[in-house]
Write a protein that holds these residues in place. Structure first.
Motif, PDB file in Angstrom:
ATOM      1  N   ILE A 153      -5.768  -8.307 -22.804  1.00 47.34           N
ATOM      2  CA  ILE A 153      -6.191  -7.385 -21.745  1.00 47.34           C
ATOM      3  C   ILE A 153      -4.961  -6.952 -20.950  1.00 47.34           C
ATOM      4  O   ILE A 153      -4.225  -7.788 -20.429  1.00 47.34           O
ATOM      5  N   THR A 154      -4.749  -5.658 -20.877  1.00 46.88           N
ATOM      6  CA  THR A 154      -3.621  -5.109 -20.117  1.00 46.88           C
ATOM      7  C   THR A 154      -4.072  -4.765 -18.708  1.00 46.88           C
ATOM      8  O   THR A 154      -5.069  -4.059 -18.522  1.00 46.88           O
ATOM      9  N   ILE A 155      -3.341  -5.286 -17.711  1.00 44.45           N
ATOM     10  CA  ILE A 155      -3.627  -4.988 -16.300  1.00 44.45           C
ATOM     11  C   ILE A 155      -2.433  -4.238 -15.727  1.00 44.45           C
ATOM     12  O   ILE A 155      -1.299  -4.726 -15.794  1.00 44.45           O
ATOM     13  N   ASN A 156      -2.671  -3.071 -15.184  1.00 44.71           N
ATOM     14  CA  ASN A 156      -1.616  -2.305 -14.524  1.00 44.71           C
ATOM     15  C   ASN A 156      -1.890  -2.219 -13.032  1.00 44.71           C
ATOM     16  O   ASN A 156      -2.999  -1.872 -12.617  1.00 44.71           O
ATOM     17  N   HIS A 157      -0.879  -2.581 -12.239  1.00 47.44           N
ATOM     18  CA  HIS A 157      -0.958  -2.393 -10.795  1.00 47.44           C
ATOM     19  C   HIS A 157      -0.437  -0.990 -10.500  1.00 47.44           C
ATOM     20  O   HIS A 157       0.741  -0.698 -10.724  1.00 47.44           O
ATOM     21  N   LEU A 158      -1.286  -0.123 -10.018  1.00 50.27           N
ATOM     22  CA  LEU A 158      -0.951   1.285  -9.824  1.00 50.27           C
ATOM     23  C   LEU A 158      -0.263   1.478  -8.473  1.00 50.27           C
ATOM     24  O   LEU A 158      -0.755   2.157  -7.569  1.00 50.27           O
ATOM     25  N   ASP A 159       0.903   0.862  -8.340  1.00 51.14           N
ATOM     26  CA  ASP A 159       1.577   0.819  -7.046  1.00 51.14           C
ATOM     27  C   ASP A 159       2.321   2.106  -6.711  1.00 51.14           C
ATOM     28  O   ASP A 159       2.924   2.203  -5.636  1.00 51.14           O
ATOM     29  N   GLU A 160       2.295   3.093  -7.588  1.00 48.25           N
ATOM     30  CA  GLU A 160       2.913   4.376  -7.287  1.00 48.25           C
ATOM     31  C   GLU A 160       1.866   5.415  -6.857  1.00 48.25           C
ATOM     32  O   GLU A 160       2.166   6.610  -6.781  1.00 48.25           O
ATOM     33  N   ARG A 161       0.654   4.933  -6.589  1.00 45.68           N
ATOM     34  CA  ARG A 161      -0.407   5.834  -6.130  1.00 45.68           C
ATOM     35  C   ARG A 161      -0.841   5.446  -4.721  1.00 45.68           C
ATOM     36  O   ARG A 161      -0.912   4.259  -4.384  1.00 45.68           O
ATOM     37  N   ALA A 162      -1.093   6.442  -3.917  1.00 45.70           N
ATOM     38  CA  ALA A 162      -1.647   6.241  -2.576  1.00 45.70           C
ATOM     39  C   ALA A 162      -3.166   6.296  -2.662  1.00 45.70           C
ATOM     40  O   ALA A 162      -3.738   6.743  -3.664  1.00 45.70           O
ATOM     41  N   LEU A 163      -3.825   5.832  -1.604  1.00 47.18           N
ATOM     42  CA  LEU A 163      -5.288   5.868  -1.551  1.00 47.18           C
ATOM     43  C   LEU A 163      -5.697   6.311  -0.148  1.00 47.18           C
ATOM     44  O   LEU A 163      -5.323   5.690   0.848  1.00 47.18           O
ATOM     45  N   LEU A 164      -6.446   7.405  -0.084  1.00 51.43           N
ATOM     46  CA  LEU A 164      -6.928   7.948   1.176  1.00 51.43           C
ATOM     47  C   LEU A 164      -8.447   7.935   1.172  1.00 51.43           C
ATOM     48  O   LEU A 164      -9.075   8.110   0.126  1.00 51.43           O
ATOM     49  N   ALA A 165      -9.044   7.741   2.346  1.00 50.18           N
ATOM     50  CA  ALA A 165     -10.506   7.792   2.480  1.00 50.18           C
ATOM     51  C   ALA A 165     -10.859   8.878   3.485  1.00 50.18           C
ATOM     52  O   ALA A 165     -10.363   8.861   4.620  1.00 50.18           O
ATOM     53  N   LEU A 166     -11.681   9.813   3.063  1.00 50.27           N
ATOM     54  CA  LEU A 166     -12.175  10.870   3.943  1.00 50.27           C
ATOM     55  C   LEU A 166     -13.650  10.607   4.179  1.00 50.27           C
ATOM     56  O   LEU A 166     -14.450  10.641   3.250  1.00 50.27           O
ATOM     57  N   GLN A 167     -14.015  10.314   5.428  1.00 50.62           N
ATOM     58  CA  GLN A 167     -15.353   9.832   5.740  1.00 50.62           C
ATOM     59  C   GLN A 167     -15.992  10.647   6.864  1.00 50.62           C
ATOM     60  O   GLN A 167     -15.328  11.019   7.823  1.00 50.62           O
ATOM     61  N   GLY A 168     -17.304  10.873   6.729  1.00 48.78           N
ATOM     62  CA  GLY A 168     -18.036  11.569   7.780  1.00 48.78           C
ATOM     63  C   GLY A 168     -18.882  12.694   7.211  1.00 48.78           C
ATOM     64  O   GLY A 168     -18.691  13.134   6.073  1.00 48.78           O
TER      65      GLY A 168
END
Length: 389
Positions: A153-168
């Protein structure tokens, strides 16, 4: 200790505090930065109360890039993950998300997380599953997953991606304007999109109880994307303080506070995360203990509390029953702007968990009256399949 000191003099015991891809953007917009989960993060911009209410009425943009984004590939990867999670990962359809739990061998919660079955089109090379884990636990999670999953099983940590949450409630209007097609998503579904040549992965999900989206994108595109979103009149940047009060009103537990390794899914009132097939098979960590509690109930249970008066109680307050005995503790608490008063979550004995039960809370020499109430404290406003948009 100043931020400069943290950066310039890290020790073996205190690793350097990291910066988010949007660090300079937050500061330029007046973000008050604090350390959280090993990162400098904005706790507020114009004030927690105002940011909380703006998100409930319009759309708030949260930077959650500290969280861990992982991808998985390999033969039988869904079956392999089921050896560590109690969710039915094999039945997960492409583009669908599932909330699940990483469990210890004793049935305690190591982390709570989201798993998505990737469709044919996605930005994660060769991956079959995508997972988002908590920022404070991501390194422990990665170690646990790599230790317990087969080498195939290959696990990649996607540490070159940001994560934003737009809520409402106005999130869909603002995001659809920028990324046409996202309005077709419903709660707990996801898909691949494009913005100015950048590959986006967007899910209709979040942790505020509101309709909204989580957007994974390349870190180098994050500032331009955030700036474009906040150019819309519906959107303002929102800090950690309001994120916490929003999720508390929504009755959503926070790992490290309301959930930990000593807590089982049943005690945490997360029995819905135990998929039917998995309960019937019982082949997940801590199954014997968890299934016994599922059948008979856990000795302790996470409950919501409405606190009388205006003074909020905080994590660590002691719960006292009608006989004056110490029976539990508060794990999250604060003033709830949408409720108009203080609320809390606590663990209490099953006998004291019925709605309407009255308890006393003590903290710093003060006693507060409270009553067990149903959660969420404010209704969820997710857009589910079949809803009119």
């Amino acid at each position: 200790m100043s931020d400069a000191t943290v950066h310039e003099h890290p020790t073996a015991e205190t690793p350097p505090v990291e910066q988010l891809p949007l660090d300079a953007w937050h500061r330029a917009r007046g973000g008050r930065m604090v350390e959280f989960a090993g990162y400098e993060m904005p706790i507020q911009y114009e004030g927690i109360m105002a940011e909380h209410l703006w998100t409930r009425e319009h759309a708030g943009l949260f930077d959650v890039s500290h969280m861990g984004q992982l991808s998985f590939a390999g033969a039988g990867v869904d079956q392999a993950l089921e050896t560590l999670l109690p969710g039915d990962i094999q039945a997960l359809k492409p583009g669908r998300l599932r909330y699940s739990l990483l469990l210890s061998q004793e049935g305690g919660i190591l982390d709570d997380l989201m798993v998505t079955r990737l469709p044919e089109a996605h930005p994660f090379d060769g991956a079959e599953l995508y997972m988002v884990v908590n920022g404070a636990t991501k390194w422990d999670d990665l170690g646990h997953l790599r230790e317990h999953l087969d080498d195939g099983i290959t696990i990649n940590h996607l540490d070159e991606r940001a994560l934003l949450a737009l809520q409402g409630p106005e999130a869909v209007t603002a995001l659809e304007r920028l990324v046409p097609g996202v309005a077709a998503l419903v709660f707990m579904t996801a898909g691949a999109f494009d913005w100015q040549g950048h590959a986006l992965w967007i899910s209709r999900s979040g942790y505020t109880g509101e309709d909204g989206f989580e957007i994974s994108l390349p870190s180098d595109a994050a500032e331009g994307f955030a700036e474009a979103l906040c150019a819309d009149p519906e959107v303002k940047p929102i800090g950690l303080g309001a994120r916490d009060s929003l999720r508390l009103e929504a009755g959503l537990p926070l790992y490290g506070h309301d959930l930990d390794e000593d807590t089982t899914p049943v005690a945490a009132d997360l029995g819905f995360a135990l998929s039917k097939r998995r309960r019937e098979e019982g082949k997940f960590p801590g199954a014997e203990r968890i299934l016994a509690e599922h059948a008979a109930g856990a000795p302790m249970k996470r409950v919501g509390l409405i606190v009388e008066g205006r003074q909020p109680v905080r994590e660590g307050a002691i719960v006292i029953d009608a006989d004056g005995s110490e029976v539990g503790r508060v794990t999250s608490g604060g003033f709830a702007p949408s409720v108009g008063g203080p609320i809390a979550m606590a663990y209490v004995p099953a006998a004291s968990a019925a709605i309407g039960t009255r308890v006393l809370l003590t903290q710093r020499g003060k006693t507060h009256s409270a009553q067990v109430t149903a959660m969420p404290f404010v209704p969820h406003r997710y857009v589910r399949k079949g809803a009119v948009q």
